[in-house]
Design an enzyme around this catalytic site. Structure first.
Site, PDB file in Angstrom:
ATOM      1  N   PHE A  90       7.306  -9.017  23.399  1.00 23.36           N
ATOM      2  CA  PHE A  90       8.729  -8.926  23.704  1.00 23.36           C
ATOM      3  C   PHE A  90       9.053  -7.470  24.016  1.00 23.36           C
ATOM      4  CE2 PHE A  90      13.160  -8.599  21.838  1.00 23.36           C
ATOM      5  CZ  PHE A  90      13.798  -9.321  22.838  1.00 23.36           C
ATOM      6  N   ALA A 114      16.608   3.804  24.245  1.00 17.64           N
ATOM      7  CA  ALA A 114      17.361   2.650  23.766  1.00 17.64           C
ATOM      8  C   ALA A 114      16.586   1.965  22.661  1.00 17.64           C
ATOM      9  CB  ALA A 114      17.627   1.668  24.905  1.00 17.64           C
ATOM     10  N   PHE A 162       6.566   1.311  22.566  1.00 16.20           N
ATOM     11  CA  PHE A 162       6.202   0.766  21.229  1.00 16.20           C
ATOM     12  C   PHE A 162       5.983  -0.738  21.244  1.00 16.20           C
ATOM     13  CE2 PHE A 162       9.326   4.147  19.358  1.00 16.20           C
ATOM     14  CZ  PHE A 162       8.429   5.161  19.614  1.00 16.20           C
ATOM     15  N   ARG A 175      -8.578  -1.789 -15.769  1.00 16.34           N
ATOM     16  CA  ARG A 175      -8.553  -0.348 -16.006  1.00 16.34           C
ATOM     17  C   ARG A 175      -8.275  -0.082 -17.494  1.00 16.34           C
ATOM     18  NH1 ARG A 175     -10.198   4.656 -14.587  1.00 16.34           N
ATOM     19  NH2 ARG A 175      -8.554   6.203 -14.885  1.00 16.34           N
ATOM     20  N   GLN A 191       0.912   3.522  -7.689  1.00 15.45           N
ATOM     21  CA  GLN A 191       1.135   4.185  -8.970  1.00 15.45           C
ATOM     22  C   GLN A 191       0.303   3.533 -10.087  1.00 15.45           C
ATOM     23  OE1 GLN A 191       3.006   6.788  -8.743  1.00 15.45           O
ATOM     24  NE2 GLN A 191       2.934   7.441 -10.873  1.00 15.45           N
ATOM     25  N   GLY A 206      -4.922   7.688  -9.592  1.00 18.93           N
ATOM     26  CA  GLY A 206      -5.656   8.466  -8.594  1.00 18.93           C
ATOM     27  C   GLY A 206      -6.444   7.595  -7.638  1.00 18.93           C
ATOM     28  N   GLU A 266      12.418  -3.859  14.477  1.00 15.42           N
ATOM     29  CA  GLU A 266      13.380  -4.980  14.558  1.00 15.42           C
ATOM     30  C   GLU A 266      14.710  -4.599  13.914  1.00 15.42           C
ATOM     31  OE1 GLU A 266      12.650  -7.750  16.214  1.00 15.42           O
ATOM     32  OE2 GLU A 266      10.594  -7.063  16.520  1.00 15.42           O
TER      33      GLU A 266
END
Lengths: 387, 260, 396
Positions: free
Chosen positions: A124, A131, A157, A269, A337, A341, A364
């Site tokens: 599209f 614009a 784009f 973890r 987060q 690391g 969009e």
């Protein structure tokens, strides 16, 4: 009307098939699909072979003849498994939908079957260098010349640009008419005067194609015009409405992928002698993530459902797009987060999710535009009430 | 070309566990799936029909729930499904199962090829395929990894422990297939929907020409008399510490074992 | 009814319900009831602690079992030598025959295979049925089945054992189907019920999650395939002259509809797992396919074969011929090194008889440690490279 959140048996069976396909085919190669940097034809072909490309297209045109809500859930699963493939899927609908909704019988017969089966991919073309949110400044000109229109101008784009074979292009028959001059055309790849510019380098989606579409005296038959002259704004708005649902659900899918990565990680973890899932700080993040995803999902489903019911859905679609895209950024950030690391390294998918999320707040219609749309509608509702 | 695929619905054994306290099998929440090797059999049947024309019929013996598995086979692209179902068939060992399936196949009429998975995940016996072939008096080629059909002749490449063997077999015949023969397809949406409308033929004990003393428990030469959890023995030595220490200790052990 | 419910004895403990692999039993208000999915597998009977469930077999047409005597092993060979599994079976047959007081016979089918007889005698055969014909040069289901079934019908052994190899698993069910004999696949344990002269067959089921004991009570012969590497051969017997019974057969190649067109060795990237003395195996703890390099490096340093868990094979990290376990290869090396393998029960079933098991895993709860001779609880990404390096230094 009663509120019913249950899917039909047909939908459930279809979703199970899609889920299996996504889990077993798309998800395992999502990292590779992203990093390869080539258009993901392999996965797109697989999606097409699964009959996913034409879910809402009537069976007579080679589709599944199912509703938009079904398409929306499919888009969610695809986005969770492979955001890149999900984005191609979403952009494809932006060409398929206007032809399905506004096309003549001839146009539908000519273009829909190839799009519905995924034999051809669609795109599209609306955005231009000057614009974006403001469509009154669209500069791609369409001038009538005998039985043709001659297009001149540049789009940027454009997702699936260069790879897609069927494009719906919004041009203007008179820029000073503003949005009232907009006119929509179906343009096929290979039409003389229709060229592709460079592919953009982006923060994420390395394998997605986002190119310039360059029209240089490109002759398009008048029979390829959707609706009539000067009714392109309606086509653009209708398509963007569907596009917003697509973007909203894409964001939901991606956020779900981030949660799906973060929760199992928190269960493996170990810090201070226990898995981090036991820490309240982590639990609160997980709770917020899950809640926001669910809220965004319900908004998206509701917008799709309203569309299926023929109800005015633009406001809810804008809400879904706004909320889901921003929630997706928060959720993916929290997923990084939780990983600490490691989350910042490319060893884990969450850093990619984090980068991918940002797109949803921009395309969009940016979050700001969504807010304008929503505010506009809400203010109008109250204005109506006063009267 | 008429192809009959033998299939079975099995519990997903990857999910089955033993309860360490009661020492019994825990199958709560264990999903039922098409026996994975049978998915390859179905896929091969569909591919051969796509290539040579004809029909692919899937056949199973099992409880009413097995209909689910047949539906999936239809969604993958099988043309017809036959379900041999009834309490009389329950408790069949591989002999009685082979006999029953062979009688069902006879009832189906003419066929060119029977395909089954190399074994089931639950029983792992690999006995039913050859058993059916024997009952029907046709040739068999087990562990097929490649199949080519030309006219009434079939070339089958078999994968054995340390070698491949290529056989030429005359049709009708039975093959059992290994996982590597193909990649089973995912049911596409149109087939998922179409499969819902396809009828499934259900045959009970009265529909089959099968002798009552040869089916089910009565027809089974073998019987399971006890089921128990496998023994777990061993008292191992745990080696702990910093990596260099652990490695030194391991090298010492390997030296004792004359491995280094 | 095959499972008989003695409702008053039921305590409602639900052990039977949990034990059933098929959702074939429910207990409502302390009354067990079998459902449609029951296969009469008797898992519930085994689980019941209060004898509220009982297995009952329908009456059988009696075969006169007294007509059947003797213990047979069906040989597998490659013309040059007997397959290891055949020697293992002969060893096991010798142990079983102590209870039966019958000679151990080997059925040797092939072409020009007489020279295998001394090896058969050394491995435990008292008698050899020798069937030779050029049609029988390669194993083919059809003629081999005709020959063996004819011999069994004629001589009536009570027990016939095959290796659970590709050949044995192709051959045995075909014969059992023709003879209406009981056949138990893939046995890992055999014994004799002396009084009833029954072969007590134990085999894993459900991917090794449960063991089942199986009897062939009425039909004869009692046939079983036995997993390679499970039974132990006996020390070679010297100076034993077996009885040799040559069986003449009349076969015509033109009547055999199956032809062997080609035999090709499989290309293997590693040595044969089943024969390897040392195996280094990788599991999902390797986190990604590239990390199998660590396993290959260690295997290279040790001169070992590379194995893999089913999870890694299913994920496509490594080809299926590396798979160790119930559905892969059963192995019994001197040393088995498990790297990042948690030890799913089906994996354990395929390697736990290894002489020494070394397990490296960061999860102290991993079931692999229950079978490990040496357990290293640690980060395999540190331990394995360091170990590989140390072994290479030793070698220099």
């Amino acid at each position: 009307m009663a509120v019913d959140f249950a899917f039909t048996q047909d939908q459930q069976d279809i979703f199970a098939a899609i889920k299996e396909f996504c889990d077993e085919e798309l998800a395992p190669k999502a990292k590779e699909t992203d990093e390869r940097g080539d258009f993901p034809w392999e996965t797109v072909r697989q999606v097409a072979e699964m009959d996913l490309m034409g879910i809402p297209v009537p069976e007579e045109y080679g589709g599944m003849g199912m509703d938009f809500l079904t398409w929306t859930v499919a888009a969610e699963y695809l986005s969770t498994a492979c955001t890149t493939t999900g984005a191609v899927f979403g952009a494809h609908m932006l060409a398929l939908y206007p032809i399905m909704a506004y096309g003549t019988d001839e146009q539908k017969a000519k273009y829909l079957p190839a799009l519905a089966t995924g034999e051809k991919i669609g795109a599209f073309g609306l955005t231009e260098p000057n614009a974006g949110s403001d469509q009154s400044t669209i500069a791609t000109r369409a001038e009538r010349d005998g039985d043709d229109y001659v297009l001149n101008g540049t789009k940027i784009f454009i997702t699936n640009g260069g790879e897609a074979e069927i494009y719906v292009i919004i041009a203007t028959v008179g820029q000073r008419l503003g949005v009232r001059g907009l006119t929509a055309f179906i343009v096929e790849k290979g039409t003389p005067g229709f060229e592709f510019g460079k592919n953009e380098k982006k923060m994420a989606y390395k394998s997605l194609s986002n190119r310039e579409l360059i029209f240089d005296d490109c002759r398009v038959p008048a029979g390829n015009m959707l609706l009539t002259e000067k009714r392109g704004f309606r086509v653009a708005m209708g398509t963007l409405g569907v596009g917003r649902i697509g973007m909203a659900i894409g964001a939901v899918g991606l956020a779900q992928a981030a949660l799906d990565a973060a929760v199992p990680y928190s269960k493996t973890r170990v810090q201070y002698g226990q898995t981090i899932e036991n820490f309240q700080a982590i639990q609160f993040m997980i709770a917020d993530m899950a809640t926001e995803i669910q809220a965004a999902r319900l908004l998206s489903y509701q917008a799709a459902w309203m569309k299926d019911q023929g109800l005015e859905f633009e406001k809810v679609a804008a809400m879904a797009k706004l909320y889901a895209s921003e929630a997706c950024s928060r959720v993916t950030s929290k997923a990084v987060q939780i990983h600490g690391g490691y989350g910042y390294t490319a060893e884990f998918p969450v850093e990619r999710y984090f980068r991918e999320a940002k797109l949803f707040e921009i395309v969009e219609g940016t979050s700001e535009i969504q807010r304008l749309v929503i505010a506009n509608r809400v203010l109008k509702e109250y204005a109506d009430k006063k009267r | 070309m008429n192809i009959i695929v033998l299939m079975k619905q099995v519990p997903d054994t990857a999910e089955v566990r033993i309860d360490p306290v009661s020492n019994t099998l825990v199958r709560e929440g264990v999903p039922s799936i098409i026996n994975p090797f049978d998915e390859n059999a179905i896929e091969e049947g569909i591919r051969l029909v796509e290539k040579h024309g004809g029909r692919c019929t899937v056949l199973t013996m099992g409880p009413p729930q097995a209909e689910e598995a047949l539906r999936r086979a239809l969604a993958m692209g099988a043309d017809e499904a036959v379900h041999v179902c009834g309490r009389e068939f329950a408790g069949a060992d591989t002999w009685a199962t082979s006999y029953t399936l062979a009688q069902a196949i006879r009832q189906l009429g003419e066929f060119d090829l029977i395909i089954c998975g190399k074994q089931t995940f639950e029983g792992d016996t690999a006995q039913v395929g050859p058993g059916v072939a024997e009952q029907l008096g046709i040739a068999q080629a087990t562990y097929a990894i490649e199949v080519q059909i030309e006219g009434r002749k079939m070339r089958v490449k078999r994968v054995l422990e340390d070698r491949y063997e290529t056989l030429e077999v005359r049709l009708p015949a039975l093959i059992s297939v290994v996982k590597q023969i193909n990649e089973p397809r995912h049911p596409r949406l149109k087939n998922v929907m179409a499969a819902k409308k396809k009828p499934i033929t259900v045959w009970g004990v009265d529909d089959l020409d099968a002798r009552p003393n040869l089916i089910g428990l009565a027809g089974s030469p073998t019987s399971v008399v006890r089921i128990f959890a496998p023994e777990r023995h061993h008292k191992g030595e745990i080696i702990e510490g910093e990596t260099p220490v652990v490695v030194d200790k391991l090298i010492e052990k390997l030296r004792q074992l004359e491995a280094v | 009814m095959a499972i008989v419910v003695d409702a008053p004895k039921c305590t409602g403990c639900m052990l039977c319900v949990r034990a059933c692999p098929y959702e074939g039993i429910v207990v409502e208000e302390k009354v067990p009831r079998l459902t449609d999915t029951c296969t009469y597998c008797a898992a519930c009977v085994s689980a019941c602690k209060v004898e509220a469930l009982r297995q009952e077999r329908p009456p059988k047409e009696e075969t006169d079992t007294s007509l059947y005597r003797g213990l047979w092993v069906v040989a597998e060979h490659d013309d040059q030598r007997l397959a290891p599994v055949t020697r293992e079976l002969l060893g096991e047959a010798r142990r079983l025959t102590a209870d039966l007081a019958e000679p151990v016979s080997l059925v040797l089918i092939g072409h020009n295979v007489e020279e295998l007889i001394p090896a058969a005698a050394a491995a435990g055969a008292d008698r050899v049925y020798l069937v030779q014909h050029e049609v029988l040069k390669d194993y083919r289901t059809g003629p081999y089945t005709d020959v063996l079934c004819g011999l069994i019908e004629d001589r009536k052994p009570e027990i016939v054992l095959f290796g659970a190899t590709a050949q044995g698993r192709d051959f045995a069910p075909r014969c059992a189907s023709r003879l209406v004999a009981g056949l138990t696949a893939d046995c890992t344990g055999l014994g004799i019920d002396v009084e009833r002269r029954l072969l007590i067959q134990t085999r894993p089921a459900f991917g090794g999650n449960i063991m089942a004991t199986i009897l062939t009570e009425h039909a004869r012969p009692q046939m079983a395939t036995v997993r390679p590497k499970v039974m132990r051969p006996i020390p070679p017997r010297e100076g034993v002259a077996p009885e040799i019974i040559e069986i003449a057969v009349h076969l015509d190649e033109r009547a055999v509809i199956t032809k062997v067109l080609e035999v090709a060795r499989q290309e293997r990237h590693t040595v044969n797992l089943a024969d390897a003395e040392i195996i280094v195996s990788g599991g999902r703890g390797l986190k990604k396919p590239e990390n199998f390099d660590l396993v290959f490096d260690l295997a290279d340093a040790l001169g070992a074969a590379v194995g893999a868990s089913r999870a890694t094979v299913d994920a496509g990290w490594i080809p299926a011929y590396h798979q160790v376990g119930q559905t892969g290869t059963t192995v019994q090396p001197k040393i088995y090194v498990a790297c990042g393998i948690s030890g799913a029960i089906q994996h354990l079933a395929g390697m736990q008889t290894s002489d020494v098991i070394i397990a490296i895993n960061d999860d102290p709860e991993a079931p692999i440690f229950k079978v490990a001779t040496y357990g290293i609880i640690g980060d395999l990404f540190e331990v394995i490279p360091a170990l590989t390096e140390a072994i290479r230094r030793q070698r220099q």
